[in-house]
Design a protein around this motif. Structure first.
Motif, PDB file in Angstrom:
ATOM      1  N   GLY A   1       0.802  -1.228   0.000  1.00  0.00           N
ATOM      2  CA  GLY A   1       0.000   0.000   0.000  1.00  0.00           C
ATOM      3  C   GLY A   1       0.832   1.273   0.000  1.00  0.00           C
ATOM      4  O   GLY A   1       0.518   2.232  -0.705  1.00  0.00           O
ATOM      5  N   LYS A   2       1.919   1.270   0.791  1.00  0.00           N
ATOM      6  CA  LYS A   2       2.721   2.495   0.883  1.00  0.00           C
ATOM      7  C   LYS A   2       3.375   2.800  -0.466  1.00  0.00           C
ATOM      8  O   LYS A   2       3.366   3.954  -0.927  1.00  0.00           O
ATOM      9  CB  LYS A   2       3.785   2.349   1.979  1.00  0.00           C
ATOM     10  N   ALA A   3       3.890   1.743  -1.123  1.00  0.00           N
ATOM     11  CA  ALA A   3       4.511   1.937  -2.440  1.00  0.00           C
ATOM     12  C   ALA A   3       3.473   2.478  -3.432  1.00  0.00           C
ATOM     13  O   ALA A   3       3.768   3.381  -4.229  1.00  0.00           O
ATOM     14  CB  ALA A   3       5.096   0.614  -2.930  1.00  0.00           C
ATOM     15  N   LYS A   4       2.258   1.932  -3.360  1.00  0.00           N
ATOM     16  CA  LYS A   4       1.183   2.379  -4.268  1.00  0.00           C
ATOM     17  C   LYS A   4       0.877   3.873  -4.076  1.00  0.00           C
ATOM     18  O   LYS A   4       0.764   4.618  -5.048  1.00  0.00           O
ATOM     19  CB  LYS A   4      -0.074   1.545  -3.979  1.00  0.00           C
ATOM     20  N   LEU A   5       0.790   4.300  -2.813  1.00  0.00           N
ATOM     21  CA  LEU A   5       0.478   5.713  -2.545  1.00  0.00           C
ATOM     22  C   LEU A   5       1.654   6.606  -2.931  1.00  0.00           C
ATOM     23  O   LEU A   5       1.460   7.721  -3.435  1.00  0.00           O
ATOM     24  CB  LEU A   5       0.086   5.915  -1.078  1.00  0.00           C
ATOM     25  N   HIS A   6       2.884   6.123  -2.715  1.00  0.00           N
ATOM     26  CA  HIS A   6       4.062   6.900  -3.148  1.00  0.00           C
ATOM     27  C   HIS A   6       4.042   7.084  -4.660  1.00  0.00           C
ATOM     28  O   HIS A   6       4.347   8.163  -5.167  1.00  0.00           O
ATOM     29  CB  HIS A   6       5.351   6.212  -2.705  1.00  0.00           C
ATOM     30  N   GLU A   7       3.656   6.009  -5.387  1.00  0.00           N
ATOM     31  CA  GLU A   7       3.568   6.110  -6.858  1.00  0.00           C
ATOM     32  C   GLU A   7       2.539   7.149  -7.292  1.00  0.00           C
ATOM     33  O   GLU A   7       2.638   7.705  -8.385  1.00  0.00           O
ATOM     34  CB  GLU A   7       3.186   4.755  -7.471  1.00  0.00           C
ATOM     35  N   MET A   8       1.535   7.384  -6.433  1.00  0.00           N
ATOM     36  CA  MET A   8       0.519   8.406  -6.749  1.00  0.00           C
ATOM     37  C   MET A   8       1.001   9.795  -6.334  1.00  0.00           C
ATOM     38  O   MET A   8       0.240  10.763  -6.385  1.00  0.00           O
ATOM     39  CB  MET A   8      -0.800   8.085  -6.020  1.00  0.00           C
ATOM     40  N   GLY A   9       2.267   9.880  -5.864  1.00  0.00           N
ATOM     41  CA  GLY A   9       2.853  11.176  -5.510  1.00  0.00           C
ATOM     42  C   GLY A   9       2.464  11.669  -4.131  1.00  0.00           C
ATOM     43  O   GLY A   9       2.535  12.874  -3.861  1.00  0.00           O
ATOM     44  N   LEU A  10       2.067  10.749  -3.246  1.00  0.00           N
ATOM     45  CA  LEU A  10       1.545  11.160  -1.947  1.00  0.00           C
ATOM     46  C   LEU A  10       2.559  10.997  -0.820  1.00  0.00           C
ATOM     47  O   LEU A  10       3.370  10.066  -0.838  1.00  0.00           O
ATOM     48  CB  LEU A  10       0.302  10.323  -1.626  1.00  0.00           C
ATOM     49  N   SER A  11       2.457  11.879   0.153  1.00  0.00           N
ATOM     50  CA  SER A  11       3.251  11.737   1.373  1.00  0.00           C
ATOM     51  C   SER A  11       2.470  10.804   2.317  1.00  0.00           C
ATOM     52  O   SER A  11       1.264  10.960   2.503  1.00  0.00           O
ATOM     53  CB  SER A  11       3.453  13.136   1.963  1.00  0.00           C
ATOM     54  N   VAL A  12       3.165   9.816   2.881  1.00  0.00           N
ATOM     55  CA  VAL A  12       2.507   8.793   3.708  1.00  0.00           C
ATOM     56  C   VAL A  12       3.194   8.709   5.059  1.00  0.00           C
ATOM     57  O   VAL A  12       4.419   8.587   5.132  1.00  0.00           O
ATOM     58  CB  VAL A  12       2.573   7.402   3.029  1.00  0.00           C
ATOM     59  N   MET A  13       2.391   8.768   6.134  1.00  0.00           N
ATOM     60  CA  MET A  13       2.914   8.647   7.496  1.00  0.00           C
ATOM     61  C   MET A  13       2.317   7.389   8.132  1.00  0.00           C
ATOM     62  O   MET A  13       1.090   7.225   8.141  1.00  0.00           O
ATOM     63  CB  MET A  13       2.482   9.892   8.286  1.00  0.00           C
ATOM     64  N   THR A  14       3.167   6.493   8.629  1.00  0.00           N
ATOM     65  CA  THR A  14       2.666   5.327   9.376  1.00  0.00           C
ATOM     66  C   THR A  14       3.506   5.194  10.646  1.00  0.00           C
ATOM     67  O   THR A  14       4.667   5.600  10.679  1.00  0.00           O
ATOM     68  CB  THR A  14       2.759   4.019   8.551  1.00  0.00           C
TER      69      THR A  14
END
Ligand SMILES: O=P(O)(O)OC[C@H]1O[C@H](OP(=O)(O)OP(=O)(O)O)[C@H](O)[C@@H]1O
Ligand SMILES: Nc1ncnc2[nH]cnc12
Length: 178
Positions: free
Chosen positions: A158-171
């Protein structure tokens, strides 16, 4: 409280809701006052100084966390609901689950053009749900400034997918081998 302590407060239930799934249950973290407080503080930390207009929380566990995050940031809250739960006109987005598809909705007037939105949920697995929420916010004219979750299941991508969409992700913590 350290991130390892937050992780330790999350209960794992094997074979729920079906055989082979290790269910990561954040309700045990929420029930601990210091754990809940620390999780919310740490989720909002990266967004200090960032303009956020609203938090969008994903049904159902994202409502609890998103409400607390919105309160902490002194901004409004938008519920991202499963299909058919909202009483007014809605915008819908179909999204991919591990097996099959689902639909989420927001009210047409929940997000205004140009608003900066922070998406919140308890757990990131395949990223299908979060990606659906991102598309929904974008359809409404909002800008997603980030997505934050307590748990990441990195094996599900999931994190890789959101990064590919150009998003900043915090977990806050990871469980591997899921
Ligand atoms: O990254 P994904 O593969 O999309 O999975 C993550 C989603 O799964 C869980 O919700 P669930 O579908 O169990 O719904 P619920 O919160 O209503 O129980 C979790 O709360 C996320 O919303
Ligand atoms: N392993 C898991 N635990 C809790 N919620 C989930 N949603 C998808 N996978 C999950």
């Amino acid at each position: 409280m350290a991130l390892d302590d937050i992780r330790d407060l999350i209960r794992t239930i094997p074979d729920y809701p079906k055989p082979g799934i290790m269910f990561r249950d954040v309700t045990t973290l929420w029930a601990n006052a210091r754990g809940f407080r620390t999780a919310i503080d740490r989720l909002v930390q990266p967004y200090a100084g960032v303009r956020i207009d609203k938090v969008a929380g994903i049904e159902a566990r994202g409502f609890v966390l998103g409400g607390a995050v919105a309160h902490q940031l002194s901004v409004g809250f938008v519920p991202v609901c499963k299909k058919g739960k909202l009483p007014w006109d809605t915008i819908a987005e179909h999204y991919e689950l591990e097996y099959g598809t689902d639909t989420i909705e927001i009210h047409t007037d929940a997000i205004r053009e140009g608003e900066n939105i922070l998406i919140v949920d308890d757990l990131l697995a395949t990223g299908g749900t979060a990606a659906g929420a991102v598309n929904l916010v974008r359809k409404a004219g909002g800008t997603v400034v980030g997505c934050c979750f307590i748990v990441d299941l990195p094996d599900l991508g999931g994190k890789a997918k959101l990064h590919e969409m150009g998003l900043s992700v915090m977990t806050l913590c990871e469980f591997e081998g899921d």
